[in-house]
Every structure is written in structure tokens, then in C-alpha cells.
Enzyme design. Structure first.
Site, PDB file in Angstrom:
ATOM      1  N   TRP A 186      44.689  41.921  33.933  1.00 20.21           N
ATOM      2  CA  TRP A 186      44.053  42.941  34.504  1.00 20.21           C
ATOM      3  C   TRP A 186      43.641  43.589  32.959  1.00 20.21           C
ATOM      4  O   TRP A 186      43.184  44.834  32.983  1.00 20.21           O
ATOM      5  CB  TRP A 186      44.862  44.026  35.169  1.00 20.21           C
ATOM      6  N   HIS A 195      43.274  49.281  38.463  1.00 16.04           N
ATOM      7  CA  HIS A 195      43.078  49.026  39.890  1.00 16.04           C
ATOM      8  C   HIS A 195      43.464  50.106  40.579  1.00 16.04           C
ATOM      9  O   HIS A 195      44.346  51.007  40.230  1.00 16.04           O
ATOM     10  CB  HIS A 195      43.547  47.892  40.377  1.00 16.04           C
ATOM     11  N   ARG A 252      38.738  48.295  32.908  1.00 12.44           N
ATOM     12  CA  ARG A 252      39.329  46.947  32.324  1.00 12.44           C
ATOM     13  C   ARG A 252      38.405  46.562  31.032  1.00 12.44           C
ATOM     14  O   ARG A 252      37.192  46.796  31.040  1.00 12.44           O
ATOM     15  CB  ARG A 252      39.097  45.920  33.350  1.00 12.44           C
ATOM     16  N   GLN A 312      36.370  50.610  43.006  1.00  7.24           N
ATOM     17  CA  GLN A 312      37.476  49.852  44.051  1.00  7.24           C
ATOM     18  C   GLN A 312      37.728  50.731  45.209  1.00  7.24           C
ATOM     19  O   GLN A 312      37.622  51.767  44.836  1.00  7.24           O
ATOM     20  CB  GLN A 312      38.660  49.359  43.485  1.00  7.24           C
ATOM     21  N   VAL A 347      51.718  41.679  46.782  1.00  7.85           N
ATOM     22  CA  VAL A 347      51.567  41.207  48.304  1.00  7.85           C
ATOM     23  C   VAL A 347      52.160  39.701  48.226  1.00  7.85           C
ATOM     24  O   VAL A 347      52.235  38.988  47.551  1.00  7.85           O
ATOM     25  CB  VAL A 347      50.276  41.296  48.667  1.00  7.85           C
ATOM     26  N   ALA A 355      47.716  45.445  52.543  1.00  7.87           N
ATOM     27  CA  ALA A 355      46.847  46.169  51.702  1.00  7.87           C
ATOM     28  C   ALA A 355      45.875  45.217  51.188  1.00  7.87           C
ATOM     29  O   ALA A 355      45.581  43.997  51.136  1.00  7.87           O
ATOM     30  CB  ALA A 355      47.699  46.345  50.302  1.00  7.87           C
TER      31      ALA A 355
HETATM   32  C1  FA5 Z   1      42.920  43.823  42.261  1.00  8.54           C
HETATM   33  O1  FA5 Z   1      42.596  44.550  41.431  1.00  8.54           O
HETATM   34  C2  FA5 Z   1      44.083  43.905  43.283  1.00  8.54           C
HETATM   35  N1  FA5 Z   1      44.737  45.337  42.821  1.00  8.54           N
HETATM   36  C3  FA5 Z   1      43.566  43.900  44.474  1.00  8.54           C
HETATM   37  C4  FA5 Z   1      44.363  43.949  45.635  1.00  8.54           C
HETATM   38  C5  FA5 Z   1      44.765  44.927  46.194  1.00  8.54           C
HETATM   39  C6  FA5 Z   1      44.837  42.736  46.116  1.00  8.54           C
HETATM   40  C7  FA5 Z   1      45.865  45.065  47.341  1.00  8.54           C
HETATM   41  C8  FA5 Z   1      45.793  42.555  47.048  1.00  8.54           C
HETATM   42  C9  FA5 Z   1      46.354  43.669  47.834  1.00  8.54           C
HETATM   43  P1  FA5 Z   1      41.360  41.992  41.353  1.00  8.54           P
HETATM   44  O2  FA5 Z   1      41.675  41.996  40.013  1.00  8.54           O
HETATM   45  O3  FA5 Z   1      41.050  40.485  42.007  1.00  8.54           O
HETATM   46  O4  FA5 Z   1      42.568  42.505  42.123  1.00  8.54           O
HETATM   47  O5  FA5 Z   1      40.119  42.976  41.611  1.00  8.54           O
HETATM   48  C10 FA5 Z   1      39.532  43.045  42.873  1.00  8.54           C
HETATM   49  C11 FA5 Z   1      38.364  42.944  42.962  1.00  8.54           C
HETATM   50  O6  FA5 Z   1      37.546  44.031  42.055  1.00  8.54           O
HETATM   51  C12 FA5 Z   1      37.651  41.766  42.780  1.00  8.54           C
HETATM   52  O7  FA5 Z   1      37.703  40.854  43.611  1.00  8.54           O
HETATM   53  C13 FA5 Z   1      36.047  42.025  42.357  1.00  8.54           C
HETATM   54  O8  FA5 Z   1      35.375  42.013  43.448  1.00  8.54           O
HETATM   55  C14 FA5 Z   1      36.326  43.325  41.517  1.00  8.54           C
HETATM   56  N2  FA5 Z   1      36.342  43.158  40.024  1.00  8.54           N
HETATM   57  C15 FA5 Z   1      37.299  42.734  39.285  1.00  8.54           C
HETATM   58  N3  FA5 Z   1      36.911  42.815  38.178  1.00  8.54           N
HETATM   59  C16 FA5 Z   1      35.616  43.431  38.030  1.00  8.54           C
HETATM   60  C17 FA5 Z   1      34.666  43.538  36.800  1.00  8.54           C
HETATM   61  N4  FA5 Z   1      35.136  43.611  35.614  1.00  8.54           N
HETATM   62  N5  FA5 Z   1      33.584  44.266  37.186  1.00  8.54           N
HETATM   63  C18 FA5 Z   1      33.269  44.496  38.659  1.00  8.54           C
HETATM   64  N6  FA5 Z   1      34.236  44.091  39.670  1.00  8.54           N
HETATM   65  C19 FA5 Z   1      35.204  43.779  39.432  1.00  8.54           C
END
Ligand code: FA5
Length: 337
Positions: free
Chosen positions: A154, A168, A194, A208, A251, A305
Site C-alpha cells: 500500500w 484505502h 499512496r 475509493q 477478506v 466488503a
Molecule cells: C485496496 O485498497 C483494498 N482495500 C480493496 C478491498 C476492499 C479489497 C475490501 C477487498 C475488500 P487495492 O490496493 O487493489 O485494494 O486498491 C483498490 C483499487 O484502487 C484498485 O483496484 C484500483 O482501481 C485503485 N487504485 C489502486 N492504486 C491506485 C492508484 N495509485 N491510483 C488510482 N487508483 C488506484
């Protein structure tokens, strides 16, 4: 690409229009339902499958160019016409005023309102949490202990006091479960941060929308139906979807929902990297340890979730191919799917 008009000649043709009538002819010729670009798209079916996706993407790019050129020239010609009337020394005070760009809601706001409307209609409430989080809510309670390598995923920023600009919105899951009694149904939209290198699909500060449901007898089927219904609502039509197994410590099982690429209708293009699908929404069933860390008995309660990358959803809906355009103040919507 062979047989396709040159982008420069389309732009040149728009610029060569000296009045709004000529410009309307340009629009009909290139962007009309019976126009050249629609004709080219219709002809894709007869193209060799190996070349189809590249050709489809090239035609879509030409459509964007024609649209942008038309809008820009229209704005110029309207100003010219207005100036000519003023120079002629008379003003028709009964004439309707020419359209002024009055500004409109940002696409993130527009889509967020729709998503909130969708979920509140299903009985969800909107929950929020602080943008500056502590390690407990951002990591520990989500089954990501201090030394766990998943924390690296992350790309966390830390303040001098070791607070975390949340990475997140899953932190709001925890706050929701700590402060509510099941059954719980919440969504929590919000900004996350991030330490990422910014490029066309990544930003260091993006949005998000987390979703959480806790109840008895919750299954992956409930999650699947909820996400598919959401995608259909947002994109205005039913798209092919697929679930792939994925790992998120909070999850079990964890899943990623992929949606048919709207840029090429699943044929395969540079945006979906030839796969025909775009990874859109991660989710899964809330891990028993996470339920327990919030004081809920996992033998009695289950939950699902999900945490959608909202900027990417907005990009897909409005055909915006670079996330930076959402934030640089020069946003111009290309097309709405
Ligand atoms: C998460 O952040 C998890 N908290 C999501 C989750 C929630 C999973 C609940 C299960 C249950 P991830 O790191 O993949 O997961 O980020 C989620 C989404 O945020 C990604 O699929 C993508 O669409 C978006 N994302 C991630 N990083 C970036 C970024 N740097 N810029 C824009 N969108 C991003």
C-alpha cells in the site's frame, strides 16, 4: 493505419470551416450516425481478427479527435459571430444569448452521487472516517500485522508522528463495525493516499468507495450480485464480468471483479492490454479475524466488503484515458459510455 483518414486532415477540415453551417456539415460527415467514423466502426466485423483490436482503437481515437476539433472550432466560431454582430454596430436584444461555459459538476462528483443514490436505494448508509488514520484502523484491525509484507503493497506515507494518510477506505469498515450493530450496510467514499509514481492509471491521491455488509448467512453470491448490479447501473448496460481469486488479508476468499473493456467491447485493446477485460473492483468475504477484531462473533455474523478504485470507474464511464486529467483542471469529457 491503412485505409483510415489522417488525424491532421480531420483537424484541418474543422479549422477550414468558416461558419457554423459548414461546421455542422463537418459534424455530420465525421460524427453523425451515418458518418464516416460510424461506417468505419461498422466495417470492423469484416476485418482480419488479428488486426481488429488495433484498428478499432485507432478508429475510436479518430472519433475523439473529430469530436475535440469540432467542439474547439464551434467555440471559436461562436465568439467570431458574436464579435461580428458587435462590430456591425447593432445588438438584437431579443436574440437568445450564445451559450456560455458556466462550468459543471466534476465527473467524480456526478458519478459519486449516482453511486450513493444506487446504494441508499438498497438500504446502505454513507459512512465516513478520517483521512489521517492510525495504524490500528488502516492496518492492524484489517489483519495486516506490523511485520507483514502486505503493508508494503500500500505504499504508505507516514507523518512525523507516525500517523497515516489512509491508504484505502477499508479503515472505514473497521470504524463502521466498531460503532454499529449488525446487520450493517454502509458505503464509504473518500480520498486515499499512496506514495506512488504518478502515471496514466496511478495517482498519489485518488478516490475509493468501500462497501461493507454484515449480516447472517452472507455469501459470495450476494457480493457478486451487488457488484454486477452496480456495474450495470453505472455503465448503463449489462457488461460481461468475471471474478478472479485475489489476496487481501482482510477478506477470505478475496476476489477481483473484472469487467468487459468498454473501450474495445471486449475485443482487446491497448487499454485492457489485449485481455478484453478491465480489473475494476476488489472484494471478498470479511475475514473472521477482522470481524473478531471489531467485537463481532464470526460464528454468528458474516460479511462482504469491496473497495472500488473510483477514479478508474469514472475514467471508464466517461472515456477518460489518463487519470491526471481528472485533477489538472483541463478536463474535457471525450465520450460517455
Ligand atoms: C485496496 O485498497 C483494498 N482495500 C480493496 C478491498 C476492499 C479489497 C475490501 C477487498 C475488500 P487495492 O490496493 O487493489 O485494494 O486498491 C483498490 C483499487 O484502487 C484498485 O483496484 C484500483 O482501481 C485503485 N487504485 C489502486 N492504486 C491506485 C492508484 N495509485 N491510483 C488510482 N487508483 C488506484
Amino acid at each position: 493505419m491503412t485505409g483510415l483518414p489522417e488525424a491532421a486532415s480531420i483537424r484541418g477540415e474543422a479549422l477550414a470551416c468558416t461558419d457554423l453551417l459548414a461546421l455542422e456539415e463537418f459534424r455530420l460527415r465525421w460524427l453523425g450516425k451515418k458518418g464516416e467514423i460510424t461506417g468505419l466502426l461498422k466495417g470492423l466485423g469484416a476485418v482480419d481478427p488479428a488486426e481488429r483490436s488495433a484498428r478499432g482503437a485507432a478508429i475510436n481515437a479518430l472519433r475523439d479527435i473529430a469530436q475535440t476539433a469540432w467542439e474547439a472550432r464551434k467555440a471559436e466560431l461562436e465568439v467570431i459571430a458574436e464579435q461580428a454582430a458587435l462590430d456591425a454596430g447593432w445588438i438584437d436584444v431579443t436574440a437568445p444569448s450564445s451559450a456560455r461555459a458556466a462550468g459543471r459538476l466534476h465527473p467524480i462528483t456526478v458519478l459519486l452521487e449516482e453511486v450513493i443514490d444506487h446504494f441508499t436505494g438498497l438500504g446502505f448508509e454513507v459512512a465516513s472516517g478520517p483521512e489521517i488514520e492510525d495504524e490500528f484502523h488502516n492496518f492492524d484491525a484489517l489483519n495486516i500485522p506490523k511485520d507483514h509484507p502486505a503493508r508494503d503493497v500500500w505504499d504508505t506515507f507516514y507523518t512525523d508522528r507516525r500517523e497515516i494518510p489512509r491508504t484505502h477506505t477499508s479503515s472505514v469498515q473497521i470504524r463502521a463495525m466498531q460503532t454499529r450493530k449488525p446487520p450493517i450496510r454502509v458505503i464509504s467514499p473518500g480520498r486515499v493516499f499512496r506514495n506512488e509514481t504518478i502515471d496514466a492509471t496511478h495517482h498519489a491521491s485518488f478516490n475509493q468507495v468501500e462497501g461493507l455488509l454484515v449480516d447472517r448467512h452472507v455469501t459470495v453470491g450476494h457480493l457478486k450480485h451487488t457488484l454486477e448490479t452496480l456495474v450495470t447501473r453505472i455503465m448503463g448496460r449489462k457488461l460481461e464480468t468475471r471474478f478472479r481469486p485475489a489476496f487481501y488479508p482482510f477478506v477470505e476468499p478475496g476476489l477481483d471483479l473484472d469487467v468487459q473493456c468498454v473501450f474495445c467491447n471486449g475485443v482487446g485493446c491497448s487499454i485492457c492490454k489485449g485481455s478484453g477485460y478491465i480489473e475494476l473492483i476488489p472484494g471478498g468475504l470479511v475475514h473472521p479475524k477482522v470481524l473478531a477484531s471489531c467485537g463481532l462473533d464470526p460464528d454468528e455474523w458474516q460479511g462482504f466488503a469491496f473497495g472500488m478504485g473510483f477514479d478508474r470507474m469514472v475514467m471508464m464511464r466517461y472515456g477518460i484515458d489518463d487519470i491526471r486529467r481528472l485533477y489538472d483542471g483541463r478536463l474535457q469529457l471525450v465520450r460517455q459510455f
